[in-house]
Write an enzyme that holds these catalytic residues in place. Structure first.
Site, mmCIF file in Angstrom:
data_model
loop_
_atom_site.group_PDB
_atom_site.id
_atom_site.type_symbol
_atom_site.label_atom_id
_atom_site.label_comp_id
_atom_site.label_asym_id
_atom_site.label_seq_id
_atom_site.Cartn_x
_atom_site.Cartn_y
_atom_site.Cartn_z
ATOM 1 N N ASN A 178 45.884 19.077 -7.306
ATOM 2 C CA ASN A 178 45.752 18.101 -8.391
ATOM 3 C C ASN A 178 44.823 18.601 -9.485
ATOM 4 O O ASN A 178 43.823 19.265 -9.221
ATOM 5 C CB ASN A 178 45.223 16.777 -7.847
ATOM 6 C CG ASN A 178 46.182 16.170 -6.845
ATOM 7 O OD1 ASN A 178 47.334 16.580 -6.783
ATOM 8 N ND2 ASN A 178 45.704 15.222 -6.056
ATOM 9 N N HIS A 216 45.261 24.482 -9.166
ATOM 10 C CA HIS A 216 45.993 24.415 -10.440
ATOM 11 C C HIS A 216 45.097 24.041 -11.616
ATOM 12 O O HIS A 216 45.576 23.534 -12.620
ATOM 13 C CB HIS A 216 47.167 23.430 -10.314
ATOM 14 C CG HIS A 216 48.200 23.874 -9.317
ATOM 15 N ND1 HIS A 216 49.124 23.028 -8.747
ATOM 16 C CD2 HIS A 216 48.461 25.109 -8.790
ATOM 17 C CE1 HIS A 216 49.907 23.709 -7.909
ATOM 18 N NE2 HIS A 216 49.514 24.963 -7.904
HETATM 19 N N1 APR Z 1 50.211 8.277 -0.554
HETATM 20 C C1 APR Z 1 50.508 9.493 -0.029
HETATM 21 N N2 APR Z 1 51.520 10.241 -0.454
HETATM 22 C C2 APR Z 1 52.295 9.766 -1.438
HETATM 23 C C3 APR Z 1 52.057 8.509 -2.048
HETATM 24 C C4 APR Z 1 50.962 7.745 -1.552
HETATM 25 N N3 APR Z 1 50.659 6.537 -2.053
HETATM 26 N N4 APR Z 1 52.993 8.317 -3.021
HETATM 27 C C5 APR Z 1 53.772 9.404 -3.009
HETATM 28 N N5 APR Z 1 53.361 10.284 -2.069
HETATM 29 C C6 APR Z 1 53.900 11.610 -1.723
HETATM 30 C C7 APR Z 1 55.381 11.792 -1.934
HETATM 31 O O1 APR Z 1 56.122 11.305 -0.809
HETATM 32 C C8 APR Z 1 55.491 13.303 -2.085
HETATM 33 O O2 APR Z 1 55.619 13.954 -0.835
HETATM 34 O O3 APR Z 1 53.270 12.558 -2.558
HETATM 35 C C9 APR Z 1 54.131 13.691 -2.710
HETATM 36 C C10 APR Z 1 54.191 14.006 -4.185
HETATM 37 O O4 APR Z 1 54.919 15.180 -4.389
HETATM 38 P P1 APR Z 1 54.977 15.866 -5.827
HETATM 39 O O5 APR Z 1 55.239 14.829 -6.866
HETATM 40 O O6 APR Z 1 55.940 16.994 -5.745
HETATM 41 O O7 APR Z 1 53.479 16.377 -6.070
HETATM 42 P P2 APR Z 1 52.780 17.717 -5.561
HETATM 43 O O8 APR Z 1 53.298 18.122 -4.226
HETATM 44 O O9 APR Z 1 51.319 17.525 -5.699
HETATM 45 O O10 APR Z 1 53.282 18.762 -6.644
HETATM 46 C C11 APR Z 1 52.816 20.094 -6.592
HETATM 47 O O11 APR Z 1 53.860 20.503 -8.703
HETATM 48 O O12 APR Z 1 54.403 20.193 -10.961
HETATM 49 C C12 APR Z 1 53.494 20.577 -10.062
HETATM 50 O O13 APR Z 1 51.506 21.522 -10.670
HETATM 51 C C13 APR Z 1 52.048 20.305 -10.239
HETATM 52 O O14 APR Z 1 50.317 20.447 -8.579
HETATM 53 C C14 APR Z 1 51.611 19.962 -8.836
HETATM 54 C C15 APR Z 1 52.655 20.648 -7.972
#
Ligand code: APR
Length: 227
Positions: free
Chosen positions: A87, A104
């Site tokens: 994040n 990141h």
């Molecule tokens: N509590 C826990 N998990 C949750 C919640 C919640 N309230 N709401 C959603 N999620 C989960 C979703 O089920 C999913 O598995 O959080 C995850 C979010 O996934 P992404 O949107 O893909 O985010 P992330 O994995 O952090 O993305 C990685 O992608 O674009 C980039 O650089 C950006 O650091 C980021 C990277």
């Protein structure tokens, strides 16, 4: 004290009001990655990229840490905790976690557009198009774009190799090299995944899946670990 490593993604900050990227209504539903989060986008339309991250920064500054961020702080009473976060918000730090690795980058700092090692604090939420670094080049957000190197990845991999307890919270594991970090965690290490939609993982050994939102699931697992 045991080494406890937590890999966090956008899901841990969702209940603080910050959108995830890939859920329905996620950030990448409203924007094309190629338009706002690549070096080419910055070449083509720097004002659009700047505006996108200025808006992200405004939301981050308005957000507050939630029960999941705070629960991870409590773990420091009994564990040597390292949080590796994908994040770009600073909610772990604002909750009080003392050892946070930002894979990141972090949106609350600016970065020289010709030397990524030159970063600066930002006052307020906006980086202006006329602001420059000490070398005279425009300032951009201190974040890692798609197609850019992830300077902290080796440090993070070494930390994962030394983990004795591992947690993954709120990440779809869709983005590399961050997603590959789970492969550095040793087989015998107890692992917990907290996410309402558990990502597909190939993790060996003792694995506990907690299909809950972060504010419910993280405090629950933390209570167990401190038990
Ligand atoms: N509590 C826990 N998990 C949750 C919640 C919640 N309230 N709401 C959603 N999620 C989960 C979703 O089920 C999913 O598995 O959080 C995850 C979010 O996934 P992404 O949107 O893909 O985010 P992330 O994995 O952090 O993305 C990685 O992608 O674009 C980039 O650089 C950006 O650091 C980021 C990277």
């Amino acid at each position: 004290m045991k080494n406890l490593v937590v890999l966090t993604g956008a899901g841990i900050s969702a209940e603080s009001g910050l959108k995830t990227f890939r859920d329905s209504d996620g950030l990448w539903e409203g924007y094309n990655i190629e338009d706002v989060a690549t070096p080419e986008a910055w070449q083509r339309n720097p004002a659009l990229v700047q505006q996108f991250y200025n808006e992200r920064r405004k939301s981050v500054l308005e957000a507050k840490p939630n029960a999941a961020h705070y629960a991870l702080v409590k773990l420091e009473e009994q564990y040597n905790v390292t949080i590796i976060t994908q994040n770009i918000d600073d909610l772990h730090e604002r909750a009080g976690s003392t050892n946070v690795v930002h894979l990141h980058g972090v949106i609350t700092r600016s970065q020289s557009s010709i030397n990524p090692e030159l970063t600066y604090p930002i006052s307020g939420w906006e980086i202006g198009m006329d602001e420059v670094c000490e070398l005279g080049s425009p300032l951009r957000a201190h974040v890692v774009w798609f197609g850019e190197a992830v300077p902290m990845i080796e440090t993070a991999a070494k930390i994962c190799m030394k983990a004795e307890v591992f947690m993954l919270v709120g990440s779809s594991l869709a983005v590399y090299p961050a997603a590959g970090l789970i492969n550095y965690v040793r087989r015998e290490v107890p692992k917990y995944i907290i996410d309402p939609k558990i990502p597909e993982v190939n993790m060996r050994g003792e694995l506990t899946l907690v299909r809950e939102k972060a504010t419910i699931g993280v405090p629950e697992v933390v209570r167990q670990l401190l038990g």
